[in-house]
Write an enzyme that holds these catalytic residues in place. Sequence first.
Site, PDB file in Angstrom:
ATOM      1  N   VAL A 124      -5.183 -14.098  40.513  1.00  8.82           N
ATOM      2  CA  VAL A 124      -4.293 -15.210  40.866  1.00  8.82           C
ATOM      3  C   VAL A 124      -2.833 -14.902  40.535  1.00  8.82           C
ATOM      4  O   VAL A 124      -1.930 -15.588  40.990  1.00  8.82           O
ATOM      5  CB  VAL A 124      -4.739 -16.519  40.172  1.00  8.82           C
ATOM      6  CG1 VAL A 124      -6.122 -16.942  40.669  1.00  8.82           C
ATOM      7  CG2 VAL A 124      -4.749 -16.387  38.645  1.00  8.82           C
ATOM      8  N   LYS A 125      -2.597 -13.908  39.709  1.00  8.34           N
ATOM      9  CA  LYS A 125      -1.241 -13.479  39.351  1.00  8.34           C
ATOM     10  C   LYS A 125      -0.331 -14.652  39.003  1.00  8.34           C
ATOM     11  O   LYS A 125       0.840 -14.671  39.377  1.00  8.34           O
ATOM     12  CB  LYS A 125      -0.640 -12.623  40.469  1.00  8.34           C
ATOM     13  CG  LYS A 125      -1.368 -11.286  40.667  1.00  8.34           C
ATOM     14  CD  LYS A 125      -0.630 -10.367  41.639  1.00  8.34           C
ATOM     15  CE  LYS A 125      -1.301  -9.019  41.796  1.00  8.34           C
ATOM     16  NZ  LYS A 125      -2.631  -9.040  42.422  1.00  8.34           N
TER      17      LYS A 125
END
Lengths: 351, 351
Positions: A139-140
């Site tokens: 998901v960074k």
Amino acid sequence: MRPVAQNPHPDPLPEYPATGEKSCVPFFGDAMAEMFADRLVAAIDQKKAPICVGIDPIFEMLPDAVAGSREDRDANDAEGAIDAIFDFTAAVLKIVAPLVPIVKFQSAYFEKYYAEGVEAYYSLVQEAKELGLLVIGDVKRGDIGSTASAYAAGHLADGPYGEQEEMVTPDAITVNPMLGLDTLEPFVKTAKEYRKGLFVLVRTSNPGSADFQDVLLEDGRTWSEMVADKLAPVAEGMVGASGFSSIGAVVGATQTHTMESLRKRLPKSIFLLPGYGAQGATAEMTQAAFINGSGAIVSASRSILYAHREKKYEGVGDWKKCVERAVVDMKADLAGVVKKAYCGGLPARLT
Amino acid sequence: MRPVAQNPHPDPLPEYPATGEKSCVPFFGDAMAEMFADRLVAAIDQKKAPICVGIDPIFEMLPDAVAGSREDRDANDAEGAIDAIFDFTAAVLKIVAPLVPIVKFQSAYFEKYYAEGVEAYYSLVQEAKELGLLVIGDVKRGDIGSTASAYAAGHLADGPYGEQEEMVTPDAITVNPMLGLDTLEPFVKTAKEYRKGLFVLVRTSNPGSADFQDVLLEDGRTWSEMVADKLAPVAEGMVGASGFSSIGAVVGATQTHTMESLRKRLPKSIFLLPGYGAQGATAEMTQAAFINGSGAIVSASRSILYAHREKKYEGVGDWKKCVERAVVDMKADLAGVVKKAYCGGLPARLT
């Protein structure tokens, strides 16, 4: 803020090592083995494959058998696209579950379909965990203070009480450190509380990653090296019985020029190495990330998911056979590297 | 990949400038005014307020009138929490719509509630746009290649054909540039195609932002200054009739030591300035971000949303009155700064 709920879906501990099995891997004991890093190291040993399969489901690339022929396929039929992505991913998970320890879901390909896509993401994360796979949510995310806490609650904490109690989230997520060490704290706190893990972006695999990550600082280090140095004590705080930390690092397998330096700076972090296969990295290029054949997982997405589109898998069979063959080939490809990374020879568990 | 759909929800163009209204602002014409930067500059002028209200709905902080008293409130009743967040946000939007040009939704507070929260996010974005507000999605996404394209499709593109045709996405989103300039390209492409905007993180407002953003490079610039320099030509490519670019920059209002430098390096970018109010930045601290009183929006979240909890608004009335008063106060507070930023005096439109 959320109470520690009884997790309705306890992480399926790998059965390794079975009593009497000949092995040089220490048994960590129940409590310690629950730390993410220990669970991952044990699962890698059990599956004998330092491999993460990246789940990047792109409707346009799905096999005809799942998404219909090119003529029939309508990318604007969102419901049809989500259904096809769901069926495809569920099938891939079943194929790879006996072969690899962990999968990585790329959130963007689900967010593309708004809330319906996000719903599919969480359902598939649950499917993967029920199959005994460990799961990374790619998901960074990265944001300040209580905003980071909210991201950690939605993506890493177990479901709260009430009607969302049964919500299953990944075992680890990727996070972006650009905003500063203080912005990692809420993620670390949640990871500790729920025995989850983080993979912090240190050096990414894309061609343009040098722009902002390879710039030289006045002290001679690159920006990424500086991030690694600041991250090391944070990682030190979550080291498990395996000797590895639940605070890992994302380092592109394509970045051979800096791999050794980053490995020295982050000796306790498990490296997640994207870039193998479609992005051009070879098994050989990952070698410097391994410590005595351990401590790294090589991630491949398209070269596995879309193996049916590759010439070398023509005649292998249907798309599922191609996926399986691509994983088996990757495992064989990496075995030599892992072997070389052992100075004193490969332990029995990885032969 | 997605076709350019007829937008079923065309962005409501501000009615400014009305015929005969005395103004020194050029009328950009229909076509040009559709660029995000031009729409934003026009809306700031129309509302006479360079203010962005940050939508950070935190269940635990909501007024009793919306979420129930502390005794009744159950943070683990997810459905109840989402309903309360929805009602609260919808009410806030109605209060602020006549007063400010733009709002910024913090995605994390919706993602915390999984797919149901994300559904509420998109519904509220639509509510805001129907009220004539411009909308920023504060999602801070950043990833490589086609993954960035997927994020852009889900968060910035108009809805595709089919059952998701009517999906409404924000007018602009925040993006994280750490991964490199090539990772911004898909976002820029989508912004161009749909006449949307980006706010690229250049220098964040949190205390720890110095860790990785203020480090000195071997050439004497800070890392943020280098990011700004590399971003400038990208911004140059999307300059509208207003003279400003639809590629803006996030620069914490708290970062006065570097504000002037970043402004010089990014002369065409609209600055989104978080950190006012609860994070400690004052109106005075934002001054260097303005160019002739224009080109910046100051963002405040908690000091407005939760004004009912502040001592200075005791006796003002119910929570809605407090929200309204906080916006009016902020507007007055900033007026002086905007005035000072005009060397030749304030144009009629902002008096």
